[in-house]
Design a protein around this motif. Structure first.
Motif, PDB file in Angstrom:
ATOM      1  N   ALA A 129       0.851  -1.192   0.000  1.00  0.00           N
ATOM      2  CA  ALA A 129       0.000   0.000   0.000  1.00  0.00           C
ATOM      3  C   ALA A 129       0.884   1.239   0.000  1.00  0.00           C
ATOM      4  CB  ALA A 129      -0.905   0.014   1.227  1.00  0.00           C
ATOM      5  N   VAL A 130       0.328   2.341  -0.508  1.00  0.00           N
ATOM      6  CA  VAL A 130       1.106   3.575  -0.663  1.00  0.00           C
ATOM      7  C   VAL A 130       0.291   4.766  -0.161  1.00  0.00           C
ATOM      8  CG1 VAL A 130       1.899   5.214  -2.434  1.00  0.00           C
ATOM      9  CG2 VAL A 130       2.582   2.816  -2.586  1.00  0.00           C
ATOM     10  N   SER A 131       0.983   5.700   0.490  1.00  0.00           N
ATOM     11  CA  SER A 131       0.386   7.006   0.794  1.00  0.00           C
ATOM     12  C   SER A 131       1.261   8.073   0.153  1.00  0.00           C
ATOM     13  CB  SER A 131       0.324   7.246   2.305  1.00  0.00           C
ATOM     14  OG  SER A 131       0.088   8.619   2.572  1.00  0.00           O
ATOM     15  N   LEU A 132       0.592   9.033  -0.492  1.00  0.00           N
ATOM     16  CA  LEU A 132       1.321  10.070  -1.227  1.00  0.00           C
ATOM     17  C   LEU A 132       1.522  11.332  -0.388  1.00  0.00           C
ATOM     18  CD1 LEU A 132      -0.714   9.774  -4.561  1.00  0.00           C
ATOM     19  CD2 LEU A 132       1.537   8.795  -4.091  1.00  0.00           C
ATOM     20  N   VAL A 133       1.161  11.276   0.874  1.00  0.00           N
ATOM     21  CA  VAL A 133       1.109  12.480   1.707  1.00  0.00           C
ATOM     22  C   VAL A 133       2.450  13.194   1.931  1.00  0.00           C
ATOM     23  CG1 VAL A 133       0.715  13.190   4.102  1.00  0.00           C
ATOM     24  CG2 VAL A 133      -1.042  11.918   2.871  1.00  0.00           C
ATOM     25  N   PRO A 134       3.536  12.509   2.276  1.00  0.00           N
ATOM     26  CA  PRO A 134       4.733  13.242   2.722  1.00  0.00           C
ATOM     27  C   PRO A 134       5.270  14.241   1.683  1.00  0.00           C
ATOM     28  CG  PRO A 134       4.903  10.934   3.321  1.00  0.00           C
ATOM     29  CD  PRO A 134       3.718  11.054   2.395  1.00  0.00           C
ATOM     30  N   MET A 135       5.725  15.393   2.158  1.00  0.00           N
ATOM     31  CA  MET A 135       6.059  16.506   1.277  1.00  0.00           C
ATOM     32  C   MET A 135       7.522  16.543   0.842  1.00  0.00           C
ATOM     33  SD  MET A 135       3.506  19.394   2.811  1.00  0.00           S
ATOM     34  CE  MET A 135       3.698  18.971   4.528  1.00  0.00           C
ATOM     35  N   ALA A 136       8.332  15.635   1.338  1.00  0.00           N
ATOM     36  CA  ALA A 136       9.714  15.496   0.867  1.00  0.00           C
ATOM     37  C   ALA A 136      10.231  14.183   1.416  1.00  0.00           C
ATOM     38  CB  ALA A 136      10.589  16.654   1.355  1.00  0.00           C
ATOM     39  N   ALA A 293       0.104  -1.295   6.664  1.00  0.00           N
ATOM     40  CA  ALA A 293      -0.886  -0.511   5.921  1.00  0.00           C
ATOM     41  C   ALA A 293      -1.877   0.243   6.810  1.00  0.00           C
ATOM     42  CB  ALA A 293      -1.614  -1.398   4.921  1.00  0.00           C
ATOM     43  N   PRO A 294      -2.313  -0.348   7.944  1.00  0.00           N
ATOM     44  CA  PRO A 294      -3.287   0.392   8.760  1.00  0.00           C
ATOM     45  C   PRO A 294      -2.737   1.699   9.337  1.00  0.00           C
ATOM     46  CG  PRO A 294      -3.125  -1.918   9.463  1.00  0.00           C
ATOM     47  CD  PRO A 294      -2.030  -1.683   8.474  1.00  0.00           C
ATOM     48  N   PHE A 295      -1.397   1.856   9.320  1.00  0.00           N
ATOM     49  CA  PHE A 295      -0.800   3.008   9.985  1.00  0.00           C
ATOM     50  C   PHE A 295      -0.459   4.146   9.026  1.00  0.00           C
ATOM     51  CE2 PHE A 295       0.308  -0.911  12.263  1.00  0.00           C
ATOM     52  CZ  PHE A 295      -0.295  -0.651  13.481  1.00  0.00           C
ATOM     53  N   LEU A 296      -0.714   3.961   7.747  1.00  0.00           N
ATOM     54  CA  LEU A 296      -0.315   4.959   6.740  1.00  0.00           C
ATOM     55  C   LEU A 296      -0.833   6.347   7.082  1.00  0.00           C
ATOM     56  CD1 LEU A 296      -0.897   3.099   3.351  1.00  0.00           C
ATOM     57  CD2 LEU A 296       1.289   3.999   4.189  1.00  0.00           C
ATOM     58  N   PRO A 297      -0.046   7.384   6.734  1.00  0.00           N
ATOM     59  CA  PRO A 297      -0.531   8.753   6.948  1.00  0.00           C
ATOM     60  C   PRO A 297      -1.715   9.041   6.024  1.00  0.00           C
ATOM     61  CG  PRO A 297       1.575   8.785   5.766  1.00  0.00           C
ATOM     62  CD  PRO A 297       1.319   7.358   6.167  1.00  0.00           C
ATOM     63  N   GLU A 313      -9.355   9.335   8.751  1.00  0.00           N
ATOM     64  CA  GLU A 313      -9.236   8.640  10.042  1.00  0.00           C
ATOM     65  C   GLU A 313     -10.400   7.671  10.288  1.00  0.00           C
ATOM     66  OE1 GLU A 313      -8.696  12.015   9.860  1.00  0.00           O
ATOM     67  OE2 GLU A 313     -10.726  12.754  10.219  1.00  0.00           O
ATOM     68  N   THR A 314     -11.522   7.914   9.637  1.00  0.00           N
ATOM     69  CA  THR A 314     -12.629   6.966   9.810  1.00  0.00           C
ATOM     70  C   THR A 314     -12.275   5.624   9.164  1.00  0.00           C
ATOM     71  OG1 THR A 314     -13.810   8.909   9.048  1.00  0.00           O
ATOM     72  CG2 THR A 314     -15.138   7.082   9.839  1.00  0.00           C
ATOM     73  N   ASP A 315     -11.591   5.688   8.031  1.00  0.00           N
ATOM     74  CA  ASP A 315     -11.225   4.462   7.324  1.00  0.00           C
ATOM     75  C   ASP A 315      -9.965   3.818   7.908  1.00  0.00           C
ATOM     76  OD1 ASP A 315     -13.123   4.820   4.855  1.00  0.00           O
ATOM     77  OD2 ASP A 315     -12.096   6.725   5.109  1.00  0.00           O
ATOM     78  N   LEU A 316      -9.049   4.667   8.395  1.00  0.00           N
ATOM     79  CA  LEU A 316      -7.786   4.158   8.945  1.00  0.00           C
ATOM     80  C   LEU A 316      -7.630   4.661  10.384  1.00  0.00           C
ATOM     81  CD1 LEU A 316      -6.908   4.874   5.634  1.00  0.00           C
ATOM     82  CD2 LEU A 316      -4.911   3.697   6.545  1.00  0.00           C
ATOM     83  N   PRO A 317      -8.380   4.081  11.292  1.00  0.00           N
ATOM     84  CA  PRO A 317      -8.344   4.604  12.670  1.00  0.00           C
ATOM     85  C   PRO A 317      -6.973   4.471  13.334  1.00  0.00           C
ATOM     86  CG  PRO A 317      -9.646   2.578  12.523  1.00  0.00           C
ATOM     87  CD  PRO A 317      -9.348   2.991  11.125  1.00  0.00           C
ATOM     88  N   GLN A 318      -6.105   3.599  12.818  1.00  0.00           N
ATOM     89  CA  GLN A 318      -4.779   3.450  13.437  1.00  0.00           C
ATOM     90  C   GLN A 318      -3.708   4.304  12.758  1.00  0.00           C
ATOM     91  OE1 GLN A 318      -4.785  -1.042  13.221  1.00  0.00           O
ATOM     92  NE2 GLN A 318      -3.741  -0.771  15.175  1.00  0.00           N
ATOM     93  N   SER A 319      -4.124   5.124  11.802  1.00  0.00           N
ATOM     94  CA  SER A 319      -3.169   5.954  11.060  1.00  0.00           C
ATOM     95  C   SER A 319      -2.269   6.764  11.986  1.00  0.00           C
ATOM     96  CB  SER A 319      -3.942   6.914  10.147  1.00  0.00           C
ATOM     97  OG  SER A 319      -3.100   7.957   9.701  1.00  0.00           O
TER      98      SER A 319
END
Ligand SMILES: Cc1ncc(COP(=O)(O)O)c(C=O)c1O
Lengths: 497, 462
Positions: A129-136, A293-297, A313-319
């Protein structure tokens, strides 16, 4: 020598302004703002016409080296050509004008691009799984190490308070571990550039939360014992973090997920060719194995039968939570998306092939001239290190002298003095978008510098000569701090707008 | 392909120089079992023309709705010159100015930026950017812990009038170093923080810093003088979170209370950066000179070269990760340089007068919008007191369906506060800037009036 370019505060004249750009005055608009909250003095901003401003900043731009004008082999930074199409299509008016809180229903085009980018990055890295959030990159590291922490905590495994980092690691690795509340445990690298396995075995244990590893490493070589490292760290209950700043070297060749890594950040502004902008913006997407994956930002983009929405946060409560006000550096992500669509599957491998070809070719050329690769027994990855230890002893010259002289000869310097453990080093990353002719020209400049070490040391030691300024006094800069223009005029009492 | 210039002959000759027979041989150090198979999840390559068509179609899907959302990202006029210059390759495709002599353009620009942000916020020094407003707020909390030698508690007072996302991000970024965030509730009548709420939140204990957003998330004005003096009386630092456009007309944080704010941060987006779906934007940070060594991020200084001429260079690098590693002030490396380029050009074009006029014109439109919407049955104001270019309105029914109905007509009517402030619901935050016209506001008001109008009896019966 070029003339001094005055500061913008010296351009223009009191009372002048680019008033065509300003809204028409709205006389009583601020009447309801309590007077005690209002400014008494105006800020000391420039008073310049549009032409004053355009000319000044155009002139300043001409005092920069950049990829569009110069070979820029800055190791670890992957200064490859930034295709113009990526910029043009990321800056379509609908994307630029879209408010970040616009509802998903009126954002399907954007969300689809981001979702596809997530999927492509999963495939490239072999992660779940991938999260695109981080800015650098550094924020990607932060996200990754935060997830490692959250994972251990979620299992009630609270004693793991150390992160292992090889001494060759980029400075952001140990700095990140500290920000995430860990103690940093540095381990040495052996004479061949691989992690010292005995030291690693001795370092890991019940306090090990994980290891941060760059592969190919910042020494420009592929870590050959990666399988053993994976076993040692996982065996001790730790997780493996992959600093993907050097992904360019292995695109389509080997995947961090297949090497057993639990989490990776990618520097999209390196491997996926988004412009570096004089120091950013970047984007540091993170990929994780299924257990993280459950911890992704958040937010990440989810798909449901062809329609897309933000998962929060509703979908990934452990984020591990949010790392930016909205959704990271979306515009950078769009550029990366256009780039990966243009590369396609085969383009990815071609990138790794030619980046590696260029590095090994240039390394061979420089070695033939008499420069010393720091790891001569090793195959270079997409970059390589040379050390000027011998030359510095023989001729009393430094890596810095060589770097400055290269500027005179029309090349941006490689990365200097990184990794810190290799004396007088230059980290050279040509990238795949440079032609053989450019590499040959660079080798010729390095040959000339080698000759100057012997015949014209002064020329070398006093370089640069052809830049707008001579070598700058960094010590003075830090001791006699001058961080703002002292001549900026004091603002007059505010007129009514 | 892939922007690679090599001819077949180049490749052959280069391999010969290296002394290997094939490109594959260059990867021989990668253990064979690990070699990747085909990347089936990556589509086949598109040409530039094809990708252009695709992106235009995707963009067209999203359209250009009429937007009255603010909540931390504001649509202002961006002068044409800003991005015409910012996208010059010399700024766009350079990197961090590590080689100062070959980067004087970027360095001088950053020095000018630092000067502008310092004067705008009324502080002495500025860095060269952080990622965005929220992450800058998190960094400011960490910095306050380092800078405030009188406090050991790591407690930060965070009012609920601070942007909810800033609170969340601050928590994600600073929470792992043992910082404790104490929530300070706002006064429900005014939508601002009362000093006695600070006393209750502090509960007599040591406080490291107080965060104050001005104008606050609701667009209202905090009593910044009283809050700043309260912080200093309790040996806490005052972290100001500000909108840079508002500083065209508001007193700067450097002039708050008796001693002024200690650290000022904010979102730089309003300064010449388009809404861009949320980023890239940039965070800024300014402070007092005495705290400069605690600052995160790049800092540019003016110095002399070996011939005694002035020039610019990165300075105080001993704070940073590449020198200090695990002991650095932050892990930040790549920041938001290009957006700072845009902001510097924007501020040069606007000057003090243009900025003040922009603040006034944006505020005038929000007043106009508020008046127009308050004239509709079922809409009322939430708080007493003045505001700046953003305000809270309460509806007589849940906000979400109303906003959805507006969106269906191409109007983004505001930000629903139900999730972040359930006690305020049904309420929304609305914003207009100088980019809106009379017609835009009339269109919004007419659409809202229709949506809120009681259904005529005939349809109720059907
Ligand atoms: C190996 C390595 N890791 C991490 C980083 C940090 O990435 P960023 O500068 O995007 O934060 C860099 C580059 O700067 C790097 O070269």
């Amino acid at each position: 020598m070029a003339m001094r370019e005055p500061t913008i505060f010296e351009c223009g004249a009191p009372g002048r302004g680019a008033s065509d750009q300003w809204p028409t005055p709205s006389p009583d608009a601020l009447a309801d703002i309590p007077p005690q909250l209002r400014r008494k003095r105006r800020p000391a901003l420039p008073e310049a016409s549009e032409l004053d401003v355009v000319r000044h900043y155009t002139r300043l731009s001409q005092r920069n080296f950049c990829i569009d004008t110069h070979f820029y082999p800055l190791g670890s930074c992957t200064m490859k050509y930034n295709p113009k199409a990526c910029n043009q299509y990321a800056m379509l008016p609908e994307f630029l004008g879209r408010h970040p809180l616009a509802p998903a229903a009126s954002s399907q085009g954007l969300l689809r691009c981001l979702h596809e980018l997530q999927e492509i990055l999963k495939s490239v890295t072999g992660m779940g799984a991938v999260s695109l959030v981080p800015m650098a990159g550094a924020q990607g590291e932060f996200a990754g190490v935060s997830m490692i922490r959250a994972y251990h905590r979620s299992r009630g495994d609270l004693g793991r308070d150390e992160i292992v980092v090889p001494e060759a690691a980029h400075g952001t690795n140990p700095a990140t571990a500290t920000m995430c509340g860990f103690r940093v445990r540095e381990i040495p690298v052996n004479a061949d550039g691989d992690v010292d396995l005995a030291a690693l075995r001795a370092a890991v244990g019940p306090r090990t939360a994980g290891i941060m590893l760059t592969n190919p490493s910042t020494l420009g070589v592929f870590e050959r014992h990666i399988v053993e490292i994976e076993q040692i760290v996982h065996g001790a209950g730790g997780l493996l973090y992959y600093d993907g700043a050097n992904l360019n070297a292995i695109l389509g060749k080997v995947r961090p997920g297949d090497m057993g890594f639990d989490v990776i950040h990618m520097n999209l502004h390196k491997t996926f060719s988004t412009p570096h902008g004089g120091g950013g913006p970047g984007a540091g997407a993170v990929g994780v194995s299924d257990r993280l994956a459950p911890f992704l930002p958040i937010p990440i983009v989810g798909e449901d039968r062809g329609s897309f929405r933000w998962l929060d946060e509703t979908d990934l409560p452990q984020s591990i939570g949010r790392l930016s006000t909205f959704m990271g550096n979306v515009g950078v992500l769009l550029r990366a998306y256009v780039y990966v669509r243009m590369l396609g599957r085969d383009g990815m491998r071609a990138v790794a092939d030619h980046a590696t070809l260029n590095a090994n070719y240039l390394c061979a050329r420089l070695a033939a001239l008499g420069y010393d690769p720091a790891y001569p027994s090793r195959r270079a990855s997409h970059e390589f290190l040379i050390t000027l230890k011998r030359q510095s002893r023989m001729y009393d010259v430094s890596a810095m002298d060589v770097a400055k002289r290269l500027l005179d000869l029309g090349f941006h310097a490689p990365t200097t003095y990184f990794p810190l453990m290799v004396p007088e080093c230059l980290l050279i990353e040509p990238t795949e978008t440079e032609s053989r002719a450019t590499l040959d020209a660079f080798a010729a400049a390095m040959a000339r510098i080698l000759a100057e070490m012997q015949n014209d040391r002064d020329q070398l030691k006093s370089a640069p000569h052809a830049m707008p300024v001579r070598r700058l006094d960094d010590v003075r800069a830090a001791k006699q701090l001058d961080l703002t223009w002292p001549g900026a005029p004091a603002g007059p009492v505010s007129a009514s707008p | 392909m892939a922007f690679i210039p090599h001819t077949r002959a180049d490749v052959e000759e280069m391999l010969a120089v290296i002394g290997v027979g094939s490109l594959d041989a260059l990867f021989e150090e990668i253990p064979a079992p690990l070699r990747a198979a085909e990347l089936t999840g990556v589509p086949e390559a598109l040409t530039e023309m094809q990708v252009g068509r695709l992106m235009r179609e995707r963009a067209a899907c999203d359209g250009t709705p009429l937007c009255f959302i603010g909540a931390g990202a504001y649509e202002h006029h961006v002068p044409a010159a800003v991005w015409a210059i910012t996208t010059r390759g010399e700024f766009y495709t350079a990197y961090t100015p590590y080689q100062a002599e070959a980067s004087q353009g970027t360095l001088q620009l950053l020095y000018e930026f630092q000067t502008m942000l310092a004067t705008l916020t009324g502080m002495e020094v500025s860095n060269a950017s952080l990622y965005d407003g929220a992450s800058a707020t998190g960094e400011a909390c960490l910095m306050a812990v380092r800078a405030n030698r009188k406090s050991t508690s790591r407690r930060i007072l965070v009012p609920t009038t601070l942007h909810p996302r800033y609170r969340e991000v601050g928590h994600s970024i600073a929470g792992q170093q043992g910082l404790v965030f104490e929530v300070v509730p706002y006064d429900p009548a005014r939508g601002t923080i009362a000093v006695d709420a600070l006393d209750r939140a502090a509960a007599g204990g040591d406080v490291t810093a107080l965060v104050v957003q001005q104008p606050n998330f609701f667009g209202g004005f905090e009593d910044v003088d009283a809050l700043t003096d309260w912080a200093h009386a309790h040996d806490a630092l005052l972290i100001a979170v500000v909108n840079p456009i508002s500083l065209g007309m508001l007193r700067s944080p450097g002039e708050w209370g008796q001693r002024g704010a200690d650290i000022v941060v904010g979102e730089g987006q309003p300064l010449g950066v388009p809404l861009s779906s949320g980023g890239p934007y940039f965070g800024f940070m300014t402070t007092r000179k005495e705290f400069v060594r605690h600052m995160p991020g790049r800092i540019v200084g003016r110095t002399l070269d070996s011939a005694g001429q002035e020039g610019y260079t990165l300075t105080l690098q001993a704070r940073e990760q590449h020198i200090r590693r695990a002991k650095a002030t932050s892990n930040i490396c790549t920041n938001q340089g290009l957006l700072v380029t845009a902001a510097t050009i924007y501020l040069s074009l606007m000057g003090a007068e243009g900025l003040e006029r922009t603040a006034a014109a944006a505020h005038a439109r929000t007043r106009q919008l508020r008046a127009a919407l308050l004239g509709i049955p079922g809409v009322r104001g939430a708080f007493d007191g003045p505001f700046f270019h953003e305000t809270v309105l309460r509806l007589d029914r849940p906000v979400a369906p109303v906003l959805a109905a507006l969106a269906a007509q191409g109007i983004l009517g505001g930000y629903d506060l139900a999730r972040d402030y359930p006690a305020l619901a049904p309420a929304m935050l609305v914003c207009a800037t100088e980019t809106k016209t009379d017609a835009d506001i009339e269109r919004y008001a007419a659409a809202l009036e229709r949506i809120l109008a009681p259904a005529p009896p005939s349809t109720a019966n059907s």
